[in-house]
Design a protein around this motif. Structure first.
Motif, PDB file in Angstrom:
ATOM      1  N   THR A 425     177.772  47.829 105.722  1.00 32.22           N
ATOM      2  CA  THR A 425     179.195  47.865 105.410  1.00 32.22           C
ATOM      3  C   THR A 425     179.419  47.316 104.007  1.00 32.22           C
ATOM      4  OG1 THR A 425     179.608  45.630 106.237  1.00 32.22           O
ATOM      5  CG2 THR A 425     179.687  47.439 107.852  1.00 32.22           C
ATOM      6  N   GLU A 426     180.618  47.517 103.478  1.00 29.23           N
ATOM      7  CA  GLU A 426     180.935  46.959 102.169  1.00 29.23           C
ATOM      8  C   GLU A 426     180.840  45.436 102.200  1.00 29.23           C
ATOM      9  OE1 GLU A 426     184.550  48.261 100.398  1.00 29.23           O
ATOM     10  OE2 GLU A 426     183.726  50.223  99.841  1.00 29.23           O
ATOM     11  N   GLN A 427     181.186  44.833 103.345  1.00 28.86           N
ATOM     12  CA  GLN A 427     181.106  43.381 103.455  1.00 28.86           C
ATOM     13  C   GLN A 427     179.662  42.905 103.402  1.00 28.86           C
ATOM     14  OE1 GLN A 427     183.870  41.346 103.406  1.00 28.86           O
ATOM     15  NE2 GLN A 427     182.277  39.816 102.990  1.00 28.86           N
ATOM     16  N   ASP A 428     178.745  43.687 104.027  1.00 25.48           N
ATOM     17  CA  ASP A 428     177.323  43.345 103.942  1.00 25.48           C
ATOM     18  C   ASP A 428     176.871  43.299 102.487  1.00 25.48           C
ATOM     19  OD1 ASP A 428     176.972  43.219 106.689  1.00 25.48           O
ATOM     20  OD2 ASP A 428     176.375  45.318 106.866  1.00 25.48           O
ATOM     21  N   THR A 460     180.267  53.201  94.906  1.00 24.34           N
ATOM     22  CA  THR A 460     181.392  53.594  95.773  1.00 24.34           C
ATOM     23  C   THR A 460     182.090  52.395  96.397  1.00 24.34           C
ATOM     24  OG1 THR A 460     179.858  53.841  97.652  1.00 24.34           O
ATOM     25  CG2 THR A 460     180.292  55.799  96.310  1.00 24.34           C
ATOM     26  N   HIS A 461     181.687  51.188  95.996  1.00 25.26           N
ATOM     27  CA  HIS A 461     182.258  49.977  96.595  1.00 25.26           C
ATOM     28  C   HIS A 461     183.700  49.789  96.142  1.00 25.26           C
ATOM     29  CE1 HIS A 461     182.622  45.828  97.950  1.00 25.26           C
ATOM     30  NE2 HIS A 461     181.447  45.950  98.573  1.00 25.26           N
ATOM     31  N   GLY A 462     184.547  49.410  97.071  1.00 24.59           N
ATOM     32  CA  GLY A 462     185.966  49.288  96.761  1.00 24.59           C
ATOM     33  C   GLY A 462     186.336  48.048  95.985  1.00 24.59           C
ATOM     34  N   GLU A 463     185.490  47.021  96.002  1.00 21.07           N
ATOM     35  CA  GLU A 463     185.843  45.757  95.364  1.00 21.07           C
ATOM     36  C   GLU A 463     184.937  45.387  94.190  1.00 21.07           C
ATOM     37  OE1 GLU A 463     185.791  42.770  98.337  1.00 21.07           O
ATOM     38  OE2 GLU A 463     187.404  43.654  99.520  1.00 21.07           O
TER      39      GLU A 463
END
Length: 509
Positions: A425-428, A460-463
């Motif tokens: 996930t993006e959080q990972d 592609t990460h949103g942050e």
């Protein structure tokens, strides 16, 4: 005003590019090298350009790539642009790569690049993988010596580390010195031992090998030194030990760090004078075996007999890990797959991923993976490196737990179990970047994915942003707020440190 803010408003003469030929002590500087890791013409793999010019231009027709004793040829492939790719080296051994104004695609470590990129000396030392026109794969790296033809059976490689390793083997092989081979698992210690034996005076006799970790504690002395009839229960006849078997030849003791403590003083005695006494015997015997030992352990810090260690260190050879000789990946692929028959057609993309991967199991792991790749290709499959090197699946937990179990940053952070990028996930990704101080290499190891795969996730990460997409004024403010500390500024900007360092250097030039 911070150092960066000041530099942001003016040019710094320290960044002026000059020819290294005019610098004092140039002979001590490493040579800039390009090694062909992959080429549609497999005969070109392993050819090199090595030079010391301040600027190098690379295109379809220049420079000449060669191997010792052979004429040089340009890359020649039609996918390579006629317009030059420029490599410029400054006095701090930073290398700037300027891309040509052409349609040729250029990937750096599996990620498409445009314009120019600057690499510091450490990045070049780690080996940078350039993929040109989706067909030719090169490694940009340093060489501490010129290419050299110094063959040792079984030991392939064209970089400085491989050349130095073979030089040491060829130096010690004709002697009877005890040799201690040090290196991570899978780096080829047994192959090096066999090379020493093959080039030595005892090559007509066979190499006797023993895995010290496999010896039974109770029978280790009998295995090594032999036993008289009746020396222990079941000894129905006199037994010859490995030292007797290797008399006049070579004895290779692998995993010496796991030698049973009870036999270590006995090994010390035979190393000191060649004398030993078989178990239960009334008289000493003598062996003229030449000893080669190997370990992946730090024997100085282990519970190992230090007097024995000093005797084993007659001549010590440190074998480099595969991640420290990325330029050798291509010739190792040819060498390892050549044992299986014809070289299978591998896509440049796959070779790039192989060259960018850190290979914790070193050459042994690479060899096993290449066998699986060859099998898939022969049967019409499409090899995916992520799947081929994946270890046991990771439980569905956060990366934070993996980070907590990892070694300190000073020991290069332990690699996590292999995972598919699609599992993350993006959080990972964010957790891994934070825990690794926003270092891509360390974060990719924690996540259990390759650097190219992490680049794609970051794209592609949103942050998370790449520094080249952050306004210059925002970068200047962050650097000023954190005392020009790139790592802290990268954390504040949520950008990889490598990306920020390159952008800072670009902005101050």
């Amino acid at each position: 005003m911070s150092t960066f803010a000041a530099a942001f408003t003016m040019h710094d003469s320290d960044f002026t590019l000059t020819s290294p030929l005019s610098d004092p002590g140039v002979s001590e500087r490493p040579l800039l090298a390009l090694t062909i890791v992959w080429h549609p013409d497999s005969a070109r793999i392993g050819e090199q350009y090595v030079g010391d010019a301040g600027m190098l231009e690379l295109n379809r027709y220049a420079p000449q790539f060669s191997r010792p004793g052979h004429e040089g040829l340009p890359l020649g492939h039609g996918g390579i642009s006629r317009e030059p790719l420029r490599f410029t080296r400054n006095r701090d051994d930073e290398v700037t790569i300027a891309l040509p104004a052409s349609r040729m695609t250029v990937d750096l470590n599996g990620r498409a690049v445009e314009g120019s990129v600057r690499l510091d000396a450490d990045a070049v030392a780690a080996g940078q993988i350039l993929t040109l026109g989706r067909a030719v794969v090169l490694c940009l790296h340093w060489m501490n010596c010129l290419p050299k033809d110094n063959p040792v059976p079984g030991l392939a490689g064209v970089g400085s580390a491989a050349i130095a390793l073979r030089d040491q083997i060829r130096m010690v092989a004709p002697t009877d010195l005890t040799v201690l081979l040090l290196g991570e698992t899978g780096t080829g210690k047994e192959i090096a031992a066999r090379g020493i034996h093959a080039l030595g005076r005892r090559s007509a006799d066979r190499l006797v090998a023993v895995n010290m970790a496999a010896l039974n504690e109770a029978l280790a002395a009998a295995d090594l030194f032999g036993a008289a009839k009746g020396a222990y229960t079941g000894a129905q006849a006199e037994r010859r030990g490995l030292f007797a078997e290797a008399d006049g030849a070579t004895l290779f003791m692998d995993e010496i760090g796991n030698a049973p403590p009870s036999v270590q003083p006995m090994l010390l005695r035979v190393l000191e004078g060649g004398d030993y006494r078989p178990l239960g015997a009334a008289q000493d015997r003598r062996s003229t075996a030449r000893l080669i030992a190997a370990t992946d352990q730090d024997l100085d810090s282990a519970s190992f007999n230090h007097a024995l260690l000093r005797r084993l260190e007659g001549f010590t050879i440190q074998l480099p890990p595969l991640r420290a000789r990325r330029e050798d990946i291509g010739v190792l692929i040819v060498h390892l797959l050549g044992k299986q028959g014809a070289l299978p057609p591998l896509p440049a993309r796959l070779v790039t991923e192989i060259a960018c991967y850190d290979w914790p199991g070193n050459i042994r792991q690479l060899g096993h993976t290449l066998k699986r790749i060859a099998l898939l290709v022969e049967n019409g499959g499409t090899p995916q490196l992520e799947q081929l090197v994946r270890m046991a699946p990771v439980p569905p937990s956060s990366v934070a737990r993996l980070v907590a179990e990892a070694a300190p940053a000073s020991s290069a952070l332990s690699a996590g179990p292999r995972r598919k990028p699609s599992q993350l996930t993006e959080q990972d990704v964010t957790d891994a970047m934070v825990a690794s101080d926003w270092n891509i290499q360390a974060a990719s190891r924690m996540l259990g994915i390759s650097r190219p795969s992490l680049y794609k996730l970051l794209d592609t990460h949103g942050e998370i942003r790449w520094a080249e997409k952050i306004p210059a004024e925002e970068i200047a403010r962050a650097m000023a707020a954190h005392g020009d500390d790139v790592t802290r500024a990268a954390a504040a900007l949520r950008t990889p440190t490598e990306s920020l360092r390159r952008e800072v250097r670009r902005l101050v030039v």
